[in-house]
Design a protein around this motif. Structure first.
Motif, PDB file in Angstrom:
ATOM      1  N   TYR A  51     -16.123   2.023  -9.656  1.00 54.44           N
ATOM      2  CA  TYR A  51     -16.268   1.360  -8.321  1.00 54.44           C
ATOM      3  C   TYR A  51     -15.602  -0.033  -8.046  1.00 54.44           C
ATOM      4  CZ  TYR A  51     -19.887   5.021  -7.797  1.00 54.44           C
ATOM      5  OH  TYR A  51     -20.832   6.293  -7.691  1.00 54.44           O
ATOM      6  N   LYS A  52     -15.579  -0.790  -9.298  1.00 57.05           N
ATOM      7  CA  LYS A  52     -15.020  -2.070  -9.261  1.00 57.05           C
ATOM      8  C   LYS A  52     -13.367  -1.653  -9.258  1.00 57.05           C
ATOM      9  CE  LYS A  52     -14.427  -6.403 -11.818  1.00 57.05           C
ATOM     10  NZ  LYS A  52     -14.865  -7.126 -13.086  1.00 57.05           N
ATOM     11  N   ASP A  53     -13.031  -0.819  -9.890  1.00 56.45           N
ATOM     12  CA  ASP A  53     -11.614  -0.468 -10.414  1.00 56.45           C
ATOM     13  C   ASP A  53     -11.147   0.249  -8.718  1.00 56.45           C
ATOM     14  OD1 ASP A  53     -11.542  -0.823 -12.869  1.00 56.45           O
ATOM     15  OD2 ASP A  53     -11.695   1.002 -13.376  1.00 56.45           O
ATOM     16  N   ARG A  54     -11.963   0.740  -8.099  1.00 59.46           N
ATOM     17  CA  ARG A  54     -11.422   1.452  -6.749  1.00 59.46           C
ATOM     18  C   ARG A  54     -11.031   0.212  -5.681  1.00 59.46           C
ATOM     19  NH1 ARG A  54      -9.016   2.519  -3.199  1.00 59.46           N
ATOM     20  NH2 ARG A  54      -9.377   4.016  -1.472  1.00 59.46           N
ATOM     21  N   VAL A  55     -11.860  -0.884  -5.705  1.00 58.53           N
ATOM     22  CA  VAL A  55     -11.068  -2.020  -4.825  1.00 58.53           C
ATOM     23  C   VAL A  55     -10.533  -3.044  -5.433  1.00 58.53           C
ATOM     24  CG1 VAL A  55     -13.773  -1.713  -3.514  1.00 58.53           C
ATOM     25  CG2 VAL A  55     -13.526  -3.224  -5.150  1.00 58.53           C
ATOM     26  N   GLU A  56     -10.224  -2.904  -6.678  1.00 60.56           N
ATOM     27  CA  GLU A  56      -9.204  -3.904  -7.234  1.00 60.56           C
ATOM     28  C   GLU A  56      -8.171  -3.905  -6.499  1.00 60.56           C
ATOM     29  OE1 GLU A  56      -9.369  -6.841  -9.985  1.00 60.56           O
ATOM     30  OE2 GLU A  56     -10.732  -5.235 -10.139  1.00 60.56           O
ATOM     31  N   GLY A  57      -7.626  -5.047  -6.243  1.00 55.15           N
ATOM     32  CA  GLY A  57      -6.164  -5.619  -5.622  1.00 55.15           C
ATOM     33  C   GLY A  57      -6.192  -5.146  -4.181  1.00 55.15           C
ATOM     34  N   ILE A  58      -7.312  -4.760  -3.557  1.00 55.36           N
ATOM     35  CA  ILE A  58      -7.326  -4.729  -1.901  1.00 55.36           C
ATOM     36  C   ILE A  58      -8.095  -6.140  -1.506  1.00 55.36           C
ATOM     37  CG2 ILE A  58      -8.008  -3.070  -0.220  1.00 55.36           C
ATOM     38  CD1 ILE A  58      -8.315  -0.924  -1.935  1.00 55.36           C
ATOM     39  N   GLU A  59      -7.428  -6.501  -0.669  1.00 56.29           N
ATOM     40  CA  GLU A  59      -7.810  -7.788  -0.133  1.00 56.29           C
ATOM     41  C   GLU A  59      -7.618  -8.115   1.272  1.00 56.29           C
ATOM     42  OE1 GLU A  59      -6.180 -10.824  -2.322  1.00 56.29           O
ATOM     43  OE2 GLU A  59      -4.211 -10.242  -1.829  1.00 56.29           O
ATOM     44  N   GLY A  60      -8.188  -8.908   1.946  1.00 54.86           N
ATOM     45  CA  GLY A  60      -7.401  -9.535   3.212  1.00 54.86           C
ATOM     46  C   GLY A  60      -7.798  -8.266   4.234  1.00 54.86           C
ATOM     47  N   GLU A  61      -6.811  -8.052   5.031  1.00 60.04           N
ATOM     48  CA  GLU A  61      -7.186  -7.024   6.368  1.00 60.04           C
ATOM     49  C   GLU A  61      -7.433  -5.826   5.870  1.00 60.04           C
ATOM     50  OE1 GLU A  61      -4.852  -5.907  10.468  1.00 60.04           O
ATOM     51  OE2 GLU A  61      -3.778  -6.649   8.630  1.00 60.04           O
ATOM     52  N   ALA A  62      -6.427  -5.370   4.672  1.00 63.56           N
ATOM     53  CA  ALA A  62      -6.820  -4.047   4.089  1.00 63.56           C
ATOM     54  C   ALA A  62      -8.316  -3.739   3.595  1.00 63.56           C
ATOM     55  CB  ALA A  62      -5.855  -3.831   3.073  1.00 63.56           C
ATOM     56  N   LEU A  63      -8.633  -4.838   3.060  1.00 61.32           N
ATOM     57  CA  LEU A  63     -10.217  -4.682   2.660  1.00 61.32           C
ATOM     58  C   LEU A  63     -11.219  -4.475   3.859  1.00 61.32           C
ATOM     59  CD1 LEU A  63     -12.332  -4.613   0.362  1.00 61.32           C
ATOM     60  CD2 LEU A  63     -12.466  -6.906   0.581  1.00 61.32           C
ATOM     61  N   GLU A 583      -6.027   5.323   1.244  1.00 66.93           N
ATOM     62  CA  GLU A 583      -6.853   4.841   0.126  1.00 66.93           C
ATOM     63  C   GLU A 583      -6.792   3.532   0.144  1.00 66.93           C
ATOM     64  OE1 GLU A 583      -5.212   6.948  -3.266  1.00 66.93           O
ATOM     65  OE2 GLU A 583      -6.109   8.935  -2.442  1.00 66.93           O
ATOM     66  N   THR A 584      -5.738   2.656   0.231  1.00 69.51           N
ATOM     67  CA  THR A 584      -5.429   1.316   0.238  1.00 69.51           C
ATOM     68  C   THR A 584      -5.634   0.444   1.211  1.00 69.51           C
ATOM     69  OG1 THR A 584      -2.983   1.595   0.782  1.00 69.51           O
ATOM     70  CG2 THR A 584      -3.707   1.956  -1.583  1.00 69.51           C
ATOM     71  N   GLY A 585      -5.906   1.084   2.540  1.00 68.30           N
ATOM     72  CA  GLY A 585      -6.209   0.369   3.857  1.00 68.30           C
ATOM     73  C   GLY A 585      -4.745  -0.458   4.227  1.00 68.30           C
ATOM     74  N   GLN A 586      -3.822   0.027   3.794  1.00 67.88           N
ATOM     75  CA  GLN A 586      -2.373  -0.581   4.137  1.00 67.88           C
ATOM     76  C   GLN A 586      -2.217  -0.061   5.653  1.00 67.88           C
ATOM     77  OE1 GLN A 586      -0.743  -3.058   2.485  1.00 67.88           O
ATOM     78  NE2 GLN A 586      -2.521  -2.943   1.374  1.00 67.88           N
ATOM     79  N   ILE A 587      -1.517  -0.713   6.553  1.00 69.53           N
ATOM     80  CA  ILE A 587      -1.098  -0.573   7.908  1.00 69.53           C
ATOM     81  C   ILE A 587      -0.161  -0.773   8.254  1.00 69.53           C
ATOM     82  CG2 ILE A 587      -1.671  -1.512  10.233  1.00 69.53           C
ATOM     83  CD1 ILE A 587      -4.664  -2.312   9.441  1.00 69.53           C
ATOM     84  N   TRP A 588       0.896  -1.888   7.897  1.00 65.67           N
ATOM     85  CA  TRP A 588       2.055  -2.109   8.359  1.00 65.67           C
ATOM     86  C   TRP A 588       2.946  -0.997   7.677  1.00 65.67           C
ATOM     87  CZ3 TRP A 588       4.339  -5.674  11.325  1.00 65.67           C
ATOM     88  CH2 TRP A 588       5.643  -6.028  11.300  1.00 65.67           C
ATOM     89  N   ALA A 589       3.126  -0.805   6.478  1.00 64.05           N
ATOM     90  CA  ALA A 589       4.149   0.062   5.933  1.00 64.05           C
ATOM     91  C   ALA A 589       3.801   1.438   6.396  1.00 64.05           C
ATOM     92  CB  ALA A 589       4.002   0.197   4.491  1.00 64.05           C
ATOM     93  N   PRO A 590       2.511   2.112   6.316  1.00 61.46           N
ATOM     94  CA  PRO A 590       2.561   3.611   6.864  1.00 61.46           C
ATOM     95  C   PRO A 590       2.744   3.766   8.215  1.00 61.46           C
ATOM     96  CG  PRO A 590       0.301   2.703   6.287  1.00 61.46           C
ATOM     97  CD  PRO A 590       1.400   1.711   5.547  1.00 61.46           C
ATOM     98  N   THR A 591       2.417   2.699   9.204  1.00 65.08           N
ATOM     99  CA  THR A 591       2.513   2.551  10.726  1.00 65.08           C
ATOM    100  C   THR A 591       4.114   2.541  11.168  1.00 65.08           C
ATOM    101  OG1 THR A 591       0.585   1.445  11.079  1.00 65.08           O
ATOM    102  CG2 THR A 591       2.362   1.314  12.742  1.00 65.08           C
ATOM    103  N   ILE A 592       4.793   1.852  10.376  1.00 63.02           N
ATOM    104  CA  ILE A 592       6.175   1.824  10.610  1.00 63.02           C
ATOM    105  C   ILE A 592       6.889   3.160  10.097  1.00 63.02           C
ATOM    106  CG2 ILE A 592       8.496   0.902   9.788  1.00 63.02           C
ATOM    107  CD1 ILE A 592       6.820  -0.932  11.948  1.00 63.02           C
ATOM    108  N   TYR A 593       6.419   3.636   8.953  1.00 63.59           N
ATOM    109  CA  TYR A 593       6.913   4.928   8.509  1.00 63.59           C
ATOM    110  C   TYR A 593       6.706   6.053   9.357  1.00 63.59           C
ATOM    111  CZ  TYR A 593       7.330   9.257   5.738  1.00 63.59           C
ATOM    112  OH  TYR A 593       7.735  10.486   5.285  1.00 63.59           O
ATOM    113  N   HIS A 594       5.493   6.299   9.952  1.00 61.13           N
ATOM    114  CA  HIS A 594       5.268   7.443  10.856  1.00 61.13           C
ATOM    115  C   HIS A 594       5.825   7.104  12.246  1.00 61.13           C
ATOM    116  CE1 HIS A 594       1.492   7.834   8.183  1.00 61.13           C
ATOM    117  NE2 HIS A 594       2.253   8.901   7.862  1.00 61.13           N
ATOM    118  N   ALA A 595       6.165   6.083  12.362  1.00 59.69           N
ATOM    119  CA  ALA A 595       6.709   5.789  13.662  1.00 59.69           C
ATOM    120  C   ALA A 595       8.005   6.261  13.792  1.00 59.69           C
ATOM    121  CB  ALA A 595       6.201   4.211  14.143  1.00 59.69           C
ATOM    122  N   TYR A 596       8.856   5.753  12.677  1.00 60.37           N
ATOM    123  CA  TYR A 596      10.032   5.968  12.436  1.00 60.37           C
ATOM    124  C   TYR A 596      10.569   7.392  12.146  1.00 60.37           C
ATOM    125  CZ  TYR A 596      11.466   1.400  14.123  1.00 60.37           C
ATOM    126  OH  TYR A 596      11.623   0.429  14.642  1.00 60.37           O
TER     127      TYR A 596
END
Length: 840
Positions: A51-63, A583-596
């Motif tokens: 469970y700790k490993d799952r959230v490791e490295g995820i922070e800020g807006e993504a979290l 899985e990572t809560g990333q918004i910017w990269a996947p949003t741009i990818y799907h849009a383009y």
């Protein structure tokens, strides 16, 4: 739930807060390993193992986004087990992070068996009034407001009778209570309690007896007076105990009170007495005995009755008690300790715990609270004399605050603080003079290119901690500023990053992210495309493909390169991008990818795949609650409608979409929507509407230096002129001249903007047909066909075939064939290609 009578006792359960805490943890664990770590993080539960490993490295807006998504998923799962009723009391005191969560959770009532009962007092602008307006606007069909009015005289009389078990009060006394309390049930109850305290009423078992003291009964003029009179009648030690409890707050733990009132004997007996007279009540929370004042007013009035000096001493004692009692889980009480030390006028301790509270809030994705704590800490430090101020500490807090603003979506504030922090780190100065800035930029690009050419592949394994910190600041600053000023993002990031050795940059994930952000600007702007491709190839050669965040960034970069300056190709990683973003809560990269990728599929005439991209954007926007993703969703939706001729759908939705995007910082998408709406109005013959939206786009283009956006305004202008000519029968030299000038500028602008190039050539060809220059017209028709075939734009190719076939069909035209094909053959090609793409 149709009515309360539908609820059977065995099917419902009222769950106290501590039981709810355990229930949420159990349901989250039992249903999915994905939900538990994020809900546990929100609840402040310490994680370990997987469970700790799952959230490791995820922070800020993504979290924050992942916590919200998984909290919603948890409630949906619970509502499938049985209909779920969530009662939230005292909602007017809600914190900002919880308020943000509730906005999203309320939407579940549209599709799931979930009902929220919001108990609140109106009149609190930032909480209760905001909630009422939000629900009324966003969920009108789910909304049902029950306003509690003062009791009528008959209802007040019934309440009095029920409270004293139908014992008879003299009529004049009962009427006096009804008159003075003005239908306030709490006031009525407190008056009856004061009668018991004064001996006016005696309680014997279940019976209430009216004594001879009834004639001396005193009914205070206000609820405040009746509460204070009840407190004043307590013995001194019990009163001292109650006052100490009021300093702790409306809720107070037994252990803290015991530690803070070590001089008061018979604590348990006194608490039992206060419960019996109904000034406080008992509860349990996290296996701790907790008490709370029965009404917030009782706590506030008791607190206000304490002298200022005594209050400060009590706050100091309570803070020490909390530190002692909860030493093992002190992180849960950082905010509380900051409050008590502030009231105790201990600025050193207040400052310490405010920073700690801000850090803890960021960890649990409560960015709004983090902002409040950090801003208060800064105010405290800056309030000291210049000699006492610690500039290093100020910078550290401002850095934390910048990330908190970024997580909360306040990009402009984040950018200002990122810039301030970076300037304190002795980084190179960004020239304000445009000419000097351009020279500096050219120098930095040349230096970066030379370093890439000399690259030997010997990256450091570990980047220096301070370098990594700066590169992280640069990356987050670039993402924040790109939403409203792409040029500034590009210039700042390029100049700053070029100061580092290339080994340092590529050894850091944040450094790789910066290079990706720089590379993508070239195709976007239609300038130095070759340089951008060189940089993009270099990034792919050195980046760690196993790093999810870096891989996602690389994919969005490629999607933009393909759309702006490459050949359009189908993609095999569409599903993987969405999965990893969730899985990572990333918004910017996947949003741009799907849009383009979506607009690329539209160009290729692959309607089904474009709609799949649209659905993925919708899922990301809805599950991760992000305005940027919504704007890109609308951009792709309107592009799909435009290219497939659904002009009425554009017109029907345009006002709503424009109003939504106008409330964000995404001016570039607003420009595109105005242009698309203008073109839709042109095609439906509503020229004045078309001109309005084209003019709005022109206003926005002045702040956007990108050829991509300028080309859209020129396309919109071209269609206005074409349809004006059609309405008047094609006889207007002035309009034809205007079209010639506009189409010429369009062709020039799209020189490196591939996505609009085939259309630009076709519009230029049509302009030449109207200007009676058939040779030039055929030349540009040919260019449009050749480029569309190379680029892979089937829709634009079919339209050029159609326009060319139509032109060759004109008996006044001297050409009967083009490249060996007749008018009928081009029209047949247009028909076959259009139908292949799902068009008539």
């Amino acid at each position: 739930i149709k009515s309360w009578s539908d609820i059977k006792e065995e099917d419902s359960q009222l769950i106290s807060s501590d039981k709810l805490h355990k229930l949420i943890e159990r349901v989250a664990r039992e249903n999915t390993d994905e939900i538990y770590p994020f809900v546990a993080t929100m609840m402040g539960i310490q994680l370990s193992g997987k469970y700790k490993d799952r959230v490791e490295g995820i922070e800020g807006e993504a979290l924050e986004k992942l916590i919200l998504k998984n909290l919603r998923d948890l409630i949906i799962i619970a509502s499938r087990i049985r209909p779920l009723v969530i009662i939230v009391e005292d909602l007017h005191w809600i914190d900002q992070s919880s308020l943000t969560f509730l906005e999203s959770l309320y939407k579940l009532t549209e599709k799931h068996k979930v009902t929220f009962i919001n108990v609140l007092r109106p009149g609190y602008e930032n909480t209760s009034e905001y909630i009422l307006k939000y629900i009324e606007l966003k969920l009108p069909e789910q909304n049902n407001v029950i306003k509690l009015h003062p009791l009528s005289s008959d209802e007040a009389a019934t309440l009095i009778s029920n409270l004293i078990h139908k014992a008879r009060l003299p009529v004049d006394i009962a009427q006096m209570i009804i008159s003075k309390t003005e239908g306030n049930p709490f006031f009525i109850e407190e008056v009856i309690r004061s009668f018991i305290d004064d001996g006016v009423l005696e309680v014997k078992g279940e019976e209430f007896l009216v004594t001879d003291l009834i004639g001396q009964a005193n009914i205070p003029e206000s609820i405040n007076e009746v509460i204070l009179s009840r407190v004043d009648k307590l013995d001194e030690k019990t009163k001292e105990l109650l006052k100490t409890a009021s300093v702790i707050g409306r809720n107070f733990y037994y252990k803290v009170l015991e530690e803070a009132t070590d001089t008061i004997s018979e604590l348990d007996d006194r608490l039992t007495f206060l419960k019996d007279v109904q000034l406080i009540r008992e509860d349990k929370k996290k296996d701790e005995i907790e008490f709370l004042f029965k009404h917030a007013l009782a706590q506030q009035l008791t607190y206000d009755s304490i002298l200022q000096d005594s209050r400060a001493k009590l706050h100091l004692k309570i803070a020490g008690s909390i530190e002692k009692v909860f030493a093992d889980n002190i992180h849960d009480y950082y905010g509380t300790l900051a409050y008590h030390y502030e009231k105790a006028k201990r600025s050193d301790k207040t400052e310490y715990y405010l920073i700690k509270a801000g850090d803890e809030a960021l960890k649990t994705a409560a960015s709004a609270e983090a902002i409040q704590h950090y801003e208060k800490a800064l105010e405290l430090i800056k309030g000291k004399s210049l000699k006492e101020q610690d500039s290093k500490k100020i910078t550290e807090i401002e850095e934390r605050l910048a990330y908190a603003f970024f997580a909360h979506g306040q990009n402009r504030k984040a950018v200002d603080l990122f810039a301030k922090v970076l300037s304190s780190l002795k980084l190179p100065f960004i020239p304000s003079n445009r000419f000097r800035l351009l020279l500096k930029m050219i120098f930095c690009l040349i230096r970066l290119k030379l370093r890439i050419k000399m690259w030997k592949g010997n990256a450091n394994i570990n980047t220096d901690q301070e370098d990594n910190r700066i590169l992280k600041l640069l990356l987050f600053q670039a993402e924040a500023i790109a939403t409203y000023s792409p040029r500034d993002a590009f210039f700042r990031t390029t100049i700053m990053v070029s100061q580092f050795p290339l080994k340092t940059v590529v050894s850091s994930d944040h450094g790789i992210g910066c290079l990706i952000a720089i590379s993508v600007v070239f195709p976007w702007t239609g300038r130095l495309i070759g340089y951008g491709k060189m940089l993009n190839s270099f990034v792919w050669s050195v980046m760690d493909n196993q790093n999810t965040l870096i891989w996602l960034s690389g994919k969005y970069t490629n999607s933009m390169f393909d759309y702006f300056s490459g050949q359009l190709m189908p993609e095999e990683d569409d599903g993987k991008v969405l999965q990893l973003s969730m899985e990572t809560g990333q918004i910017w990269a996947p949003t741009i990818y799907h849009a383009y990728k979506g607009v690329a599929y539209v160009e290729m005439g692959m309607k089904l795949q474009a709609e799949q991209m649209l659905e993925k954007l919708h899922q990301t926007a809805e599950e991760l609650e992000n305005s940027f993703t919504w704007t890109q969703y609308y951009r792709l939706q309107f592009t799909l409608y435009l290219k497939f001729g659904k002009f009425d759908e554009i017109i029907d939705r345009s006002d709503k979409v424009i109003n939504f995007i106008d409330q964000t910082d995404h001016r570039s998408i607003l420009l595109l929507i105005h242009c698309i709406t203008s073109i839709a109005y042109s095609h439906t013959g509503k020229i004045e509407n078309a001109k309005y939206h084209e003019q709005e786009a022109q206003k926005l283009s002045k702040a956007l230096w990108l050829k991509y956006y300028i080309s859209f305004t020129l396309i919109a202008r071209s269609y206005i002129l074409l349809n004006e000519l059609e309405l008047i029968g094609g006889k207007s030299p002035a309009i034809v001249s205007d079209l010639m000038a506009t189409s010429k500028m369009l062709v020039k602008t799209t020189g490196k903007v591939y996505c609009n190039k085939a259309e630009a050539y076709r519009l230029r060809a049509i302009a030449y047909t109207l200007a009676k220059n058939p040779s030039k017209a055929m030349q540009f028709f040919n260019k449009s066909i050749e480029f569309a075939e190379w680029y892979g734009s089937k829709l634009e190719l079919s339209r050029t075939y159609y326009e060319l076939g139509k032109y060759l069909s004109d008996s006044k035209n001297k050409f009967e064939k083009h490249n060996g094909n007749s008018a009928d053959e081009y029209l047949e090609k247009a028909k076959v290609l259009s139908e292949t793409c799902g068009l008539q």
